[in-house]
Design an enzyme around this catalytic site. Structure first.
Site, mmCIF file in Angstrom:
data_model
loop_
_atom_site.group_PDB
_atom_site.id
_atom_site.type_symbol
_atom_site.label_atom_id
_atom_site.label_comp_id
_atom_site.label_asym_id
_atom_site.label_seq_id
_atom_site.Cartn_x
_atom_site.Cartn_y
_atom_site.Cartn_z
ATOM 1 N N GLY A 108 65.669 50.039 43.749
ATOM 2 C CA GLY A 108 65.495 48.683 43.227
ATOM 3 C C GLY A 108 66.779 48.140 42.621
ATOM 4 O O GLY A 108 67.158 46.986 42.820
ATOM 5 N N ARG A 133 72.186 51.534 40.921
ATOM 6 C CA ARG A 133 71.777 52.847 41.435
ATOM 7 C C ARG A 133 72.261 53.035 42.862
ATOM 8 O O ARG A 133 72.556 54.156 43.283
ATOM 9 C CB ARG A 133 70.259 52.993 41.410
ATOM 10 C CG ARG A 133 69.675 52.988 40.045
ATOM 11 C CD ARG A 133 69.595 54.404 39.513
ATOM 12 N NE ARG A 133 68.974 54.366 38.214
ATOM 13 C CZ ARG A 133 68.940 55.368 37.363
ATOM 14 N NH1 ARG A 133 69.483 56.494 37.678
ATOM 15 N NH2 ARG A 133 68.373 55.255 36.212
ATOM 16 N N ARG A 162 75.137 37.801 45.413
ATOM 17 C CA ARG A 162 74.233 37.734 44.240
ATOM 18 C C ARG A 162 74.187 39.045 43.456
ATOM 19 O O ARG A 162 73.178 39.367 42.817
ATOM 20 C CB ARG A 162 72.809 37.374 44.658
ATOM 21 C CG ARG A 162 72.679 35.953 45.142
ATOM 22 C CD ARG A 162 71.278 35.690 45.614
ATOM 23 N NE ARG A 162 71.175 34.326 46.104
ATOM 24 C CZ ARG A 162 70.427 33.380 45.547
ATOM 25 N NH1 ARG A 162 69.706 33.654 44.480
ATOM 26 N NH2 ARG A 162 70.384 32.183 46.048
ATOM 27 N N ARG A 203 62.383 53.470 50.524
ATOM 28 C CA ARG A 203 62.498 53.035 49.129
ATOM 29 C C ARG A 203 62.608 54.258 48.244
ATOM 30 O O ARG A 203 61.867 55.234 48.427
ATOM 31 C CB ARG A 203 61.266 52.200 48.753
ATOM 32 C CG ARG A 203 61.071 52.030 47.268
ATOM 33 C CD ARG A 203 60.077 50.952 46.911
ATOM 34 N NE ARG A 203 59.545 51.136 45.571
ATOM 35 C CZ ARG A 203 60.221 51.016 44.429
ATOM 36 N NH1 ARG A 203 61.512 50.705 44.447
ATOM 37 N NH2 ARG A 203 59.633 51.203 43.263
ATOM 38 N N SER A 221 61.094 54.093 40.899
ATOM 39 C CA SER A 221 60.261 54.662 39.843
ATOM 40 C C SER A 221 58.862 54.050 39.900
ATOM 41 O O SER A 221 58.637 53.031 40.565
ATOM 42 C CB SER A 221 60.901 54.407 38.483
ATOM 43 O OG SER A 221 60.995 53.019 38.268
ATOM 44 N N ASP A 279 57.050 56.511 33.843
ATOM 45 C CA ASP A 279 56.207 56.248 32.676
ATOM 46 C C ASP A 279 54.753 56.503 33.057
ATOM 47 O O ASP A 279 54.423 56.589 34.236
ATOM 48 C CB ASP A 279 56.411 54.819 32.150
ATOM 49 C CG ASP A 279 56.245 53.768 33.227
ATOM 50 O OD1 ASP A 279 57.212 53.504 33.953
ATOM 51 O OD2 ASP A 279 55.135 53.228 33.349
ATOM 52 N N ARG A 283 65.964 60.097 33.827
ATOM 53 C CA ARG A 283 65.781 59.142 34.935
ATOM 54 C C ARG A 283 66.876 59.308 35.975
ATOM 55 O O ARG A 283 66.627 59.247 37.163
ATOM 56 C CB ARG A 283 65.858 57.703 34.421
ATOM 57 C CG ARG A 283 64.533 57.153 33.962
ATOM 58 C CD ARG A 283 64.798 55.798 33.318
ATOM 59 N NE ARG A 283 63.598 55.246 32.787
ATOM 60 C CZ ARG A 283 62.925 54.248 33.369
ATOM 61 N NH1 ARG A 283 63.348 53.694 34.464
ATOM 62 N NH2 ARG A 283 61.823 53.790 32.827
#
Ligand code: HPA
Length: 234
Positions: free
Chosen positions: A20, A24, A43, A87, A90, A204, A217
């Site tokens: 996402g 990363r 962008r 994909r 998280s 989470d 993470r």
């Protein structure tokens, strides 16, 4: 070049990993790819192409949510010839036996709506992972000593959701976790006849309220990249 991807034809590999967060994408490209070079910055959405064990790979951000992912997935497939999209992201656990840091491989993703919903009129399309990729990801995870959960997840449009009854119903129906991209990824991939999979780690827990700290993470993100690469070329 497309509206959202400033790459030249041939800059994007057939295999694309999609975190996402564009930061990363940069981190994973530097850490896992040889000869990585930036192929998109439009962008602030970074994409990098390099090789992994000799295989060309692109790692390109999806942004958060199905609306954003849909734009990049459409252009990567339609205009740049991507044929395998994985994909890496998280999710929030929705079952007691799914723990922080666990790996989830999404067989399917329920949703209330996706950017594709209206195109499909009244059809309630059932998005599903590519079986070969899913099977290879199970093997890649097990080879690393991790036992992934494999099953259905929920792709939501709402991060700050007040519908506790909906969350509870999804838990009762066995949804493993919630995230915000996979249902649209699988639907777009199906539309173009290409392969897709979501490899997720639990950041989470919706039932206990527990959450990973940022250091953990990062290491769990690295593990997902390895599973995704192992699945793509396994
Ligand atoms: N909700 C939606 N998306 C998420 C969550 C969540 O709790 N955790 C990680 N992605």
């Amino acid at each position: 070049m497309t509206i959202h991807i400033g790459a030249e034809p041939g800059d994007i590999a057939p295999t694309v990993l999609m975190p996402g967060d564009p930061k990363r994408a940069e981190w994973a490209a530097q850490r896992f790819l040889d000869n990585a070079r930036q192929v998109n910055a439009v962008r602030g959405m970074s994409g990098y192409t390099g090789t992994w064990q000799g295989h060309p790979v692109t790692i390109h951000g999806s942004g958060m949510g199905m609306a954003s992912l849909s734009i990049y997935a459409n252009e990567l497939i339609r205009d740049f010839g991507a044929t395998t999209l994985i994909r890496i992201g998280s999710c929030g656990a929705m079952q007691h036996d799914v723990k922080l840091r666990d790996v989830i491989l999404a067989m399917t993703a329920s949703s209330i709506s996706t950017p594709s919903s209206n195109m499909l009129r009244e059809l309630n399309f059932a998005p599903c992972a590519d079986w070969g990729l899913l099977r290879a990801a199970v093997h890649a995870a097990e080879a690393k000593g991790s036992t992934p959960h494999v099953g259905g997840i929920y792709s939501s449009d709402t991060f700050y959701d007040e519908r506790a009854d909906l969350t509870e119903a999804l838990t009762r129906h066995g949804a493993l976790a919630v995230e915000m991209e996979t249902a649209e990824l699988y639907t777009v991939a199906a539309r173009y006849g290409v392969r897709a999979l979501a490899v997720l780690t639990v950041s989470d827990h919706l039932i206990t309220g527990a959450a990973l700290d940022s250091g953990v993470r990062e290491s769990s993100f690295g593990e997902m990249v390895e599973i995704a690469l192992g699945a793509a070329f396994g």
